[in-house]
Design a protein around this motif. Structure first.
Motif, mmCIF file in Angstrom:
data_model
loop_
_atom_site.group_PDB
_atom_site.id
_atom_site.type_symbol
_atom_site.label_atom_id
_atom_site.label_comp_id
_atom_site.label_asym_id
_atom_site.label_seq_id
_atom_site.Cartn_x
_atom_site.Cartn_y
_atom_site.Cartn_z
ATOM 1 N N PHE A 266 40.136 18.707 46.608
ATOM 2 C CA PHE A 266 39.874 17.594 45.993
ATOM 3 C C PHE A 266 40.394 17.876 44.601
ATOM 4 O O PHE A 266 40.405 18.927 43.894
ATOM 5 N N MET A 267 41.242 16.784 44.036
ATOM 6 C CA MET A 267 41.798 16.643 42.857
ATOM 7 C C MET A 267 40.845 15.671 41.884
ATOM 8 O O MET A 267 40.927 14.434 42.181
ATOM 9 N N LEU A 268 39.850 16.122 41.051
ATOM 10 C CA LEU A 268 38.875 15.462 40.536
ATOM 11 C C LEU A 268 39.397 14.809 39.230
ATOM 12 O O LEU A 268 39.835 15.364 38.601
ATOM 13 N N TYR A 269 39.047 13.545 39.222
ATOM 14 C CA TYR A 269 39.437 12.739 37.758
ATOM 15 C C TYR A 269 38.713 13.503 36.685
ATOM 16 O O TYR A 269 39.335 13.299 35.439
ATOM 17 N N SER A 270 37.439 14.124 36.926
ATOM 18 C CA SER A 270 36.772 14.497 35.754
ATOM 19 C C SER A 270 37.353 15.809 35.227
ATOM 20 O O SER A 270 37.264 16.120 33.757
ATOM 21 N N LYS A 271 38.377 16.367 35.938
ATOM 22 C CA LYS A 271 39.224 17.488 35.295
ATOM 23 C C LYS A 271 40.121 17.313 34.244
ATOM 24 O O LYS A 271 40.798 17.818 33.546
ATOM 25 N N TYR A 272 40.252 15.757 33.952
ATOM 26 C CA TYR A 272 41.295 15.099 33.156
ATOM 27 C C TYR A 272 40.848 14.422 32.057
ATOM 28 O O TYR A 272 41.074 13.175 31.903
ATOM 29 N N ASP A 273 39.360 14.915 31.389
ATOM 30 C CA ASP A 273 38.650 14.329 30.421
ATOM 31 C C ASP A 273 38.085 13.271 30.855
ATOM 32 O O ASP A 273 38.263 12.004 29.820
ATOM 33 N N LEU A 274 37.756 13.017 32.069
ATOM 34 C CA LEU A 274 37.169 11.475 32.356
ATOM 35 C C LEU A 274 35.508 11.983 32.971
ATOM 36 O O LEU A 274 35.554 12.067 34.094
#
Length: 366
Positions: free
Chosen positions: A210-218
């Motif tokens: 999984f490529m999590l959106y949260s890992k991009y300051d979200l």
């Protein structure tokens, strides 16, 4: 003879103290009362990610404070938040951003407690996929459900990850077939919530990445306990009791996930008939447990929502979802209260115990 009650010095002092407590925003003690029937909606089907509601009911964490809570399935976070704001349910859970969206559109909502800190919005690929980074998504097909709560945030994730969205081949699908398309390799990737997609993919013998959106300051929070501001103002003790029961269920579940799963199947016996029900429940519960242990809960206590994260989420909702000119940006203090949270904390040893139970899911959320 006058029918007016006599105001003694003692009752006057008690009234003054009560008013001061309300004005200062302090939690008011819940006073025992006759059982009150309340309705509660989940954001989706009964599953591992919302299992705590059934634990709170079954273990009597709500009942001991006089609350008789009926738990109903939901049909998506946004419809759930809308139903709570409209007063169709007394309380319920929904992802934080859906609550903010509904509040922006004029339905009054307040979030009383946070049950998780990562909704796990993401892009999912199979373990053997050649797609290793978001940039690798260019030229590939991504199946998405346009009504899913993650969908409005996909563009900003792609932009922050350095992906040219115009080079992606979108495939809009029904949620009933989304995971099947990836398993049959008819699409290269999926967008959605890892916490909901992972149980289906794991049960099919796959361990997706999984490529999590949260890992991009979200910072996009998971489920929160919500109600109407009018209820909070009228009966803060009832709201406090709901929070207390739910966070007590969180602690119970974090420390004894097997017992929590046993409770779930007792409370919702029809879910045991789902194919590979136990595995699916454990995957969803395990992912929920991992993201429920993030810093805000460790530092401030179970149920606490970080105001800075909420301020960011409000801005993200206003920029990406609530774009109608009639939509109004909710005030932070109106949409979030930590008035009743932070009372229940885990010791270092308890956190370690909870972590050790779900180490297999660390990679999913890393």
């Amino acid at each position: 003879m006058s029918s007016r009650p006599t105001l003694t010095r003692r009752t006057a002092l008690k009234a003054t103290a009560g008013a001061a407590a309300l004005a200062s925003g302090l939690a008011t003690p819940f006073v025992a009362r006759a059982a009150t029937d309340l309705t509660f909606t989940l954001p989706w089907l009964a599953e591992g990610s919302n299992l705590i509601a059934y634990v709170a009911r079954s273990k009597g964490f709500w009942a001991k404070n006089g609350l008789n809570v009926t738990v109903s399935r939901g049909f998506g976070s946004t419809p759930a938040a809308e139903a709570i704001g409209a007063g169709k349910f007394d309380f319920g859970m929904s992802v934080a951003t859906s609550g903010i969206e509904i509040a922006a559109k004029g339905l009054p909502l307040v979030q009383l407690a946070t049950t998780g800190y990562d909704a796990t919005m993401c892009i999912a690929v199979l373990e053997d996929s050649p797609i290793r980074t978001p940039k690798d998504l260019e030229g590939k097909t991504i199946a998405s459900v346009v009504t899913s709560g993650d969908y409005p945030f996909r563009p900003i994730f792609l932009k922050r990850a350095g992906v040219d969205e115009s080079k992606i081949k979108p495939v809009l699908v029904d949620p009933k077939v989304r995971e099947r398309l990836l398993l049959d390799k008819k699409v290269d990737a999926l967008s959605g919530f890892a916490i909901s997609m992972a149980p289906i993919l794991y049960a099919a013998g796959q361990k997706p990445r999984f490529m999590l959106y949260s890992k991009y300051d979200l910072p996009l929070y998971h489920n929160c306990l919500m109600t109407q501001p009018a209820r909070l103002a009228k009966d803060p003790g009832q709201c406090e009791a709901m929070v207390d029961g739910l966070v007590e269920a969180m602690k119970f579940t974090l420390l004894d996930p097997q017992a929590a799963q046993d409770i779930f199947f007792k409370e919702v016996p029809e879910m045991a008939m789902v194919q590979q029900a136990k595995e699916r429940l454990w995957v969803g519960l395990g992912i929920w447990m991992y993201q429920a242990m993030y810093a805000p809960a460790r530092t401030n206590g179970l149920g606490y929502g970080d105001p800075k994260d909420y301020a960011t989420m409000i801005d993200l909702v206003m920029q990406n979802i609530a774009t109608d000119p009639k939509d109004k940006k909710p005030e932070l203090d109106a949409i979030l209260t930590n008035r009743f949270t932070g009372k229940l904390k885990l010791s270092d040893a308890e956190w370690a115990k909870a972590e050790s139970a779900v180490t297999e899911f660390k990679a999913v959320l890393s």
